[in-house]
Design a protein around this motif. Structure first.
Motif, PDB file in Angstrom:
ATOM      1  N   ILE A   1      -6.974   3.304  -1.177  1.00 37.08           N
ATOM      2  CA  ILE A   1      -5.559   3.394  -1.545  1.00 37.08           C
ATOM      3  C   ILE A   1      -5.433   3.668  -3.043  1.00 37.08           C
ATOM      4  O   ILE A   1      -4.585   4.468  -3.469  1.00 37.08           O
ATOM      5  CB  ILE A   1      -4.786   2.121  -1.132  1.00 37.08           C
TER       6      ILE A   1
ATOM      7  N   VAL B   1      -1.300   7.071   3.796  1.00 36.86           N
ATOM      8  CA  VAL B   1      -1.794   5.688   3.840  1.00 36.86           C
ATOM      9  C   VAL B   1      -2.303   5.373   5.247  1.00 36.86           C
ATOM     10  O   VAL B   1      -3.401   4.834   5.424  1.00 36.86           O
ATOM     11  CB  VAL B   1      -0.699   4.682   3.409  1.00 36.86           C
TER      12      VAL B   1
ATOM     13  N   TYR C   1       0.841  -1.194   0.000  1.00 39.46           N
ATOM     14  CA  TYR C   1       0.000   0.000   0.000  1.00 39.46           C
ATOM     15  C   TYR C   1       0.883   1.253   0.000  1.00 39.46           C
ATOM     16  O   TYR C   1       0.648   2.189  -0.756  1.00 39.46           O
ATOM     17  CB  TYR C   1      -0.905   0.047   1.232  1.00 39.46           C
TER      18      TYR C   1
END
Length: 117
Positions: free
Chosen positions: A101, A32, A18
């Motif tokens: 994401i 994130v 991610y």
């Protein structure tokens, strides 16, 4: 019923992907983390603790302090499937995170990715 293998996969094994996806598009680890905390209700310290424990995805979402009630407003396609149409709750939570994401990596502003419930 056999569980999907991602349920038993360690969240900490996927988390760097991610971050890498975001950083490739000039976004940050902090963003994130903000997305993950917004979605799950974990604070930064709790998130880091889950990463250190190598918590699996199913447990990560099952034990989330407070899943954001606005998450049901997340719409779109991930891996060819509309997130709003996923019936299995844990898979839907995972795909909500994937979608957020993806939006970050596409350059969408954080204010448009996250909103108050």
């Amino acid at each position: 019923m056999v569980k999907h293998k991602i349920y038993t996969m360690s969240f900490s094994n996927v988390y760097p992907h991610y971050v890498t996806k975001a950083e490739r598009k000039e976004r940050t680890k902090r963003e994130v983390d903000e997305i993950i905390c917004w979605l799950t209700g974990y604070n930064q310290e709790e998130l880091e603790e889950q990463l250190e424990r190598h918590t699996d995805f199913e447990t990560f979402f099952t034990n989330a302090p407070k899943l954001n009630p606005s998450r049901s407003l997340i719409k779109g396609v991930v891996c060819g499937v509309r997130v709003e149409d996923i019936e299995e709750p844990t898979m839907q939570e995972i795909r909500y995170l994937d979608k957020l994401i993806d939006e970050l990596a596409k350059g969408k502003a954080m204010e448009k990715i996250l909103w108050d419930s």
